[in-house]
Design a protein around this motif. Structure first.
Motif, PDB file in Angstrom:
ATOM      1  N   GLN A 179      48.487  26.909  44.043  1.00 18.09           N
ATOM      2  CA  GLN A 179      47.040  27.062  43.835  1.00 18.09           C
ATOM      3  C   GLN A 179      46.804  27.377  42.364  1.00 18.09           C
ATOM      4  O   GLN A 179      47.630  28.024  41.714  1.00 18.09           O
ATOM      5  CB  GLN A 179      46.476  28.174  44.724  1.00 18.09           C
ATOM      6  N   HIS A 180      45.666  26.967  41.840  1.00 19.04           N
ATOM      7  CA  HIS A 180      45.373  27.139  40.420  1.00 19.04           C
ATOM      8  C   HIS A 180      44.489  28.377  40.239  1.00 19.04           C
ATOM      9  O   HIS A 180      43.293  28.352  40.534  1.00 19.04           O
ATOM     10  CB  HIS A 180      44.705  25.883  39.861  1.00 19.04           C
ATOM     11  N   TRP A 181      45.125  29.446  39.775  1.00 20.55           N
ATOM     12  CA  TRP A 181      44.469  30.745  39.625  1.00 20.55           C
ATOM     13  C   TRP A 181      44.028  30.939  38.172  1.00 20.55           C
ATOM     14  O   TRP A 181      44.669  30.452  37.251  1.00 20.55           O
ATOM     15  CB  TRP A 181      45.426  31.871  40.004  1.00 20.55           C
ATOM     16  N   SER A 182      42.975  31.714  37.990  1.00 18.21           N
ATOM     17  CA  SER A 182      42.570  32.099  36.636  1.00 18.21           C
ATOM     18  C   SER A 182      42.091  33.542  36.663  1.00 18.21           C
ATOM     19  O   SER A 182      41.546  34.025  37.662  1.00 18.21           O
ATOM     20  CB  SER A 182      41.464  31.181  36.109  1.00 18.21           C
ATOM     21  N   GLY A 183      42.344  34.225  35.548  1.00 14.13           N
ATOM     22  CA  GLY A 183      41.967  35.632  35.442  1.00 14.13           C
ATOM     23  C   GLY A 183      42.595  36.243  34.207  1.00 14.13           C
ATOM     24  O   GLY A 183      42.807  35.549  33.201  1.00 14.13           O
ATOM     25  N   LEU A 184      42.938  37.512  34.287  1.00 12.11           N
ATOM     26  CA  LEU A 184      43.484  38.239  33.140  1.00 12.11           C
ATOM     27  C   LEU A 184      44.967  38.495  33.347  1.00 12.11           C
ATOM     28  O   LEU A 184      45.394  38.854  34.451  1.00 12.11           O
ATOM     29  CB  LEU A 184      42.748  39.572  32.966  1.00 12.11           C
ATOM     30  N   ARG A 185      45.734  38.312  32.288  1.00 14.09           N
ATOM     31  CA  ARG A 185      47.159  38.603  32.389  1.00 14.09           C
ATOM     32  C   ARG A 185      47.380  40.099  32.568  1.00 14.09           C
ATOM     33  O   ARG A 185      46.740  40.921  31.896  1.00 14.09           O
ATOM     34  CB  ARG A 185      47.884  38.126  31.134  1.00 14.09           C
ATOM     35  N   LEU A 186      48.310  40.446  33.431  1.00 13.86           N
ATOM     36  CA  LEU A 186      48.634  41.861  33.621  1.00 13.86           C
ATOM     37  C   LEU A 186      49.180  42.471  32.337  1.00 13.86           C
ATOM     38  O   LEU A 186      48.920  43.644  32.040  1.00 13.86           O
ATOM     39  CB  LEU A 186      49.643  42.016  34.757  1.00 13.86           C
ATOM     40  N   THR A 187      49.941  41.688  31.573  1.00 17.44           N
ATOM     41  CA  THR A 187      50.492  42.227  30.327  1.00 17.44           C
ATOM     42  C   THR A 187      49.387  42.551  29.322  1.00 17.44           C
ATOM     43  O   THR A 187      49.482  43.520  28.568  1.00 17.44           O
ATOM     44  CB  THR A 187      51.515  41.247  29.718  1.00 17.44           C
ATOM     45  N   ASP A 188      48.288  41.766  29.320  1.00 19.29           N
ATOM     46  CA  ASP A 188      47.151  42.065  28.437  1.00 19.29           C
ATOM     47  C   ASP A 188      46.428  43.322  28.903  1.00 19.29           C
ATOM     48  O   ASP A 188      45.986  44.141  28.073  1.00 19.29           O
ATOM     49  CB  ASP A 188      46.179  40.883  28.405  1.00 19.29           C
TER      50      ASP A 188
END
Length: 427
Positions: free
Chosen positions: A337-346
């Motif tokens: 599935q194509h997810w978008s959001g914020l990287r946990l590392t950021d």
């Protein structure tokens, strides 16, 4: 023991003449045993890997077996690469377990006279062998039954499935190793006694009992054959093949997904961007629109930092994308599935811990197993690990974790927490 040897066998299955199938004997038992000899270790290893994937040594939130002691000796930092790792290992574990079921039943049928041997105890060595057989048969039945019930989400266990299945697996594999050590020589001798190709060319009319054996598997008064050994092997093989066809598609996907008739998640819940499998709906775990509505906020905690964001503020930040599946312990998995959001590392960097070693993820879901989990540092810093806000170009549905959820490569589905409201990064 002497008195038991002198006591006549009770009527019924304890009498040698009760068992009359002419195909029962060391060769057929050894054929089924050989399949299990290769299959059972694969089941055990993939099951152990599934346990390791939960990162139980991070603490009680991830660990359903806190008293495991030395049984957790093999635990290691579960990797995030390849991203399909858990989909593969758990898919193999569940599918192979289902496929081996006819073989296990056939093996138990072939040796059932041993369970009723008389006298039940002839010597200390015989007693130890009987005990190992009891643990082997009981452990096998327990592990297969609890595993299949878990696949169907039919929880009638007197405790946690994870705990029961984990300890049951160790009892079973210990008895299995003892049994292999005791019987490997006889199995090899039995397999060499008859050529497999010659036996598979033997029809029912030419089927004859095997010579008497020391284990008492060959009947003393065999009846006329109603099936050949070829037929028995073929029937078991056909059963395993049929179970493969109606099970494997839930893990493999593609065109085979439609054939996964035994999988409770073999159909997509609706259509559109959010039309892919789920385990638990929001309603089933008590997550309501009031908990995820306009008043929802994401809290990010770190080194002396406490940040609070609305969903609109999160969407206004730079969005990252990742194509990842969801794979669950029941064996089913989605396509990428194509997810978008914020990287946990950021997010860790925003919290003042760019080198965070772990993160506590908390959901608005009422307290219960896996409503909160811990993730490792390698999971945080994988560039595909996201606090996902959207999927396949659309907002997450409530059942898929709106307003925000975790998605991490190679992570068990239950650890990809939905309805997240707090992230606490730690060193």
């Amino acid at each position: 023991m002497r008195q038991a040897r002198e006591t006549p066998a009770p009527p019924g299955p304890f009498r040698p003449g009760f068992w009359r199938s002419p195909i029962r004997g060391p060769w057929l038992t050894s054929v089924f045993g050989l399949v299990l000899l290769f299959g059972i270790p694969v089941l055990f290893v993939t099951g152990a890997l599934s346990y390791a994937a939960y990162n139980p040594d991070l603490g009680p939130l991830n660990d359903q077996t806190p008293d495991k002691g030395l049984l957790g000796f093999y635990l290691f930092d579960w990797p995030t690469r390849p991203y399909w790792l858990y989909r593969l290992t758990q898919g193999v574990h569940v599918t192979l377990g289902v496929v081996l079921l006819p073989v296990l039943l056939a093996k138990l049928w072939s040796v059932i006279p041993k369970l009723f041997s008389w006298p039940p105890l002839r010597s200390l060595a015989h007693g130890l062998e009987r005990l190992s057989l009891l643990l082997l048969v009981g452990g096998a039945v327990f592990e297969f039954v609890t595993g299949i019930l878990n696949i169907q989400l039919f929880y009638i266990f007197p405790g946690s499935f994870y705990t029961l299945h984990f300890y049951g697996a160790w009892v079973f594999i210990a008895a299995f190793v003892v049994h292999v050590c005791l019987k490997f020589g006889r199995m090899r001798h039995a397999l060499r006694s008859r050529g497999i190709l010659a036996e598979l060319r033997t029809d029912r009319s030419r089927t004859r009992p095997e010579p008497p054996d020391p284990d008492g598997l060959v009947p003393v008064a065999p009846a006329a054959p109603t099936m050949s050994r070829r037929g028995a092997v073929g029937m078991v093989g056909a059963g395993s093949l049929a179970l493969l066809v109606v099970t494997a598609g839930q893990s493999i996907g593609g065109a085979l997904r439609g054939t996964a008739l035994l999988a409770p998640h073999n159909r997509n819940p609706g259509s559109g961007p959010n039309g892919f499998q789920i385990n638990k709906t929001a309603a089933s775990v008590g997550v309501t629109a009031a908990l995820t509505g306009p008043a929802w906020r994401l809290e990010v905690h770190g080194r002396g930092t406490a940040l609070v964001f609305t969903r609109e503020q999160l969407l206004a930040m730079r969005q990252r994308a990742a194509a990842l599946p969801i794979a669950c312990v029941e064996g089913w998995s989605t396509e990428d599935q194509h997810w978008s959001g914020l990287r946990l590392t950021d997010l860790a960097a925003m919290a003042g811990l760019p080198d965070a070693g772990s993160v506590l993820v908390e959901s608005v879901q009422p307290p219960g197993p896996y409503s909160s989990v811990m993730l490792r540092g390698n999971q945080i810093h994988d560039t595909r690990a996201l606090l996902a806000l959207r999927v396949n170009g659309a907002d997450l549905s409530l059942d898929h974790g709106y307003p925000a959820r975790i998605i991490v490569p190679a992570n068990p589905g239950v650890n990809n927490t939905k309805w997240v409201h707090r992230l606490t990064f730690r060193t």
